[in-house]
Write a protein that holds these residues in place. Structure first.
Motif, PDB file in Angstrom:
ATOM      1  N   MET A 145       0.850  -1.195   0.000  1.00 18.56           N
ATOM      2  CA  MET A 145       0.000   0.000   0.000  1.00 18.56           C
ATOM      3  C   MET A 145       0.884   1.243   0.000  1.00 18.56           C
ATOM      4  O   MET A 145       1.592   1.511   0.962  1.00 18.56           O
ATOM      5  CB  MET A 145      -0.911   0.001   1.235  1.00 18.56           C
ATOM      6  N   SER A 151       3.790   0.455   2.671  1.00 17.51           N
ATOM      7  CA  SER A 151       3.855  -0.509   3.772  1.00 17.51           C
ATOM      8  C   SER A 151       4.535  -1.784   3.297  1.00 17.51           C
ATOM      9  O   SER A 151       4.461  -2.157   2.131  1.00 17.51           O
ATOM     10  CB  SER A 151       2.461  -0.826   4.295  1.00 17.51           C
ATOM     11  N   ALA A 180       1.390  -6.891   5.839  1.00 17.87           N
ATOM     12  CA  ALA A 180      -0.058  -6.676   5.894  1.00 17.87           C
ATOM     13  C   ALA A 180      -0.383  -5.466   6.757  1.00 17.87           C
ATOM     14  O   ALA A 180      -0.297  -5.513   7.977  1.00 17.87           O
ATOM     15  CB  ALA A 180      -0.754  -7.917   6.431  1.00 17.87           C
ATOM     16  N   LYS A 181      -0.767  -4.370   6.122  1.00 22.64           N
ATOM     17  CA  LYS A 181      -1.187  -3.155   6.816  1.00 22.64           C
ATOM     18  C   LYS A 181      -2.509  -2.701   6.213  1.00 22.64           C
ATOM     19  O   LYS A 181      -2.650  -2.620   4.982  1.00 22.64           O
ATOM     20  CB  LYS A 181      -0.154  -2.045   6.653  1.00 22.64           C
ATOM     21  N   THR A 182      -3.480  -2.415   7.056  1.00 19.95           N
ATOM     22  CA  THR A 182      -4.740  -1.871   6.579  1.00 19.95           C
ATOM     23  C   THR A 182      -4.688  -0.350   6.616  1.00 19.95           C
ATOM     24  O   THR A 182      -3.772   0.247   7.194  1.00 19.95           O
ATOM     25  CB  THR A 182      -5.901  -2.356   7.465  1.00 19.95           C
ATOM     26  N   GLN A 183      -5.706   0.286   6.012  1.00 18.76           N
ATOM     27  CA  GLN A 183      -5.772   1.741   6.067  1.00 18.76           C
ATOM     28  C   GLN A 183      -5.930   2.216   7.510  1.00 18.76           C
ATOM     29  O   GLN A 183      -5.376   3.258   7.883  1.00 18.76           O
ATOM     30  CB  GLN A 183      -6.920   2.243   5.201  1.00 18.76           C
ATOM     31  N   ASP A 223      -4.691   0.721  10.145  1.00 20.75           N
ATOM     32  CA  ASP A 223      -3.362   0.604  10.740  1.00 20.75           C
ATOM     33  C   ASP A 223      -2.510   1.819  10.373  1.00 20.75           C
ATOM     34  O   ASP A 223      -1.792   2.380  11.217  1.00 20.75           O
ATOM     35  CB  ASP A 223      -2.652  -0.660  10.254  1.00 20.75           C
ATOM     36  N   GLU A 282      -4.575   3.310  -4.269  1.00 16.03           N
ATOM     37  CA  GLU A 282      -5.270   2.019  -4.210  1.00 16.03           C
ATOM     38  C   GLU A 282      -4.706   1.021  -5.219  1.00 16.03           C
ATOM     39  O   GLU A 282      -4.677  -0.183  -4.978  1.00 16.03           O
ATOM     40  CB  GLU A 282      -6.766   2.223  -4.474  1.00 16.03           C
ATOM     41  N   ILE A 290      -1.781  -1.197  -3.874  1.00 12.49           N
ATOM     42  CA  ILE A 290      -1.939  -1.989  -2.656  1.00 12.49           C
ATOM     43  C   ILE A 290      -1.382  -3.395  -2.814  1.00 12.49           C
ATOM     44  O   ILE A 290      -0.734  -3.923  -1.924  1.00 12.49           O
ATOM     45  CB  ILE A 290      -3.423  -2.038  -2.234  1.00 12.49           C
TER      46      ILE A 290
END
Length: 235
Positions: free
Chosen positions: A1, A51, A54-57, A59, A79, A82
């Motif tokens: 991402m 990132s 595994a990083k979410t928005q 996070d 996006e 990602i």
């Protein structure tokens, strides 16, 4: 991402290095960064990064918002990037890593490991060696360059060993230096590259000493996955 962001600092004393260091430790690979005055007694820090892992928005927002003394006021996420793979490490990324090392030395194990993880496997040994040479040379110039230069093996016992003790317990006999519980490979298997940083560090440190004409360092025993005692022979 991949993302770009802008953070405003609460004081001019909070600068670029105070932002990039926690980002690197949190698991981000920096692409570019710059600093400018906010005009209200602080600084504006602009960062483009991606990132690793595994990083979410959510996070990402938490990580950016938790940087001390900074307020996040702009965030744009690419996006399309990602699911793309991380690029090859560049010289600018090395500069960022060196800046983080300078800010947190000697607590740099996580920074070096993060840099290692961001590199393609076939580039890690060379890149870690180069990074180590720059750090070791810089520490010699900063802490040991005043006064008359010492020749080997005196410089090993009186200067190199104390410098390496910032990382872990160190033993030295003649031209052999051993790192006990080496932090750069303690959680690694035999395929790790972390000790190449130590090889470079020792070479850079000793090569910066004008009393030493040539230096070559070889890791003669690595404790990764077993004893965690790494032995380096200096020639």
């Amino acid at each position: 991402m991949k993302f770009s962001c802008a953070l405003e600092t609460s004081s001019e004393r909070i600068r670029l290095v105070n932002v990039i260091s926690p980002l690197i430790k949190a698991g981000y690979q920096l692409v570019s960064q710059r600093q400018e005055s906010s005009g209200s007694g602080g600084n504006i820090i602009h960062v483009i990064a991606r990132s690793i892992g595994a990083k979410t928005q959510a996070d990402l927002i938490d990580d950016l918002s938790s940087i001390d003394g900074c307020t996040l006021f702009k965030l744009e996420i690419d996006e399309e990037d990602i699911s793309s793979s991380a690029p090859v490490q560049t010289g600018e990324d090395e500069k960022t890593t060196l800046a983080a090392i300078g800010a947190q030395y000697p607590k740099i194990t996580d920074i070096v490991s993060q840099y290692e993880a961001s590199l393609p496997s076939d580039q890690r040994a060379t890149a870690l060696h180069q990074l180590g040479r720059k750090v070791g040379g810089g520490i010699y110039q900063r802490d040991y360059s005043l006064g008359s230069p010492l020749k080997m093996p005196t410089t090993i016992s009186r200067e190199l060993v104390p410098a390496l003790k910032g990382f872990c317990k160190v033993k030295a006999k003649n031209n052999v230096v051993s790192l006990i519980k080496c932090p750069f490979c303690k959680s690694s298997d035999s395929n790790h590259s972390g000790c190449h940083f130590v090889i470079g560090y020792i070479e850079g440190f000793l090569a910066s000493n004008p009393a030493i004409e040539t230096v070559q360092v070889e890791e003669t025993s690595c404790g990764a996955g077993s004893t965690n005692i790494c032995e380096f022979t200096i020639g």
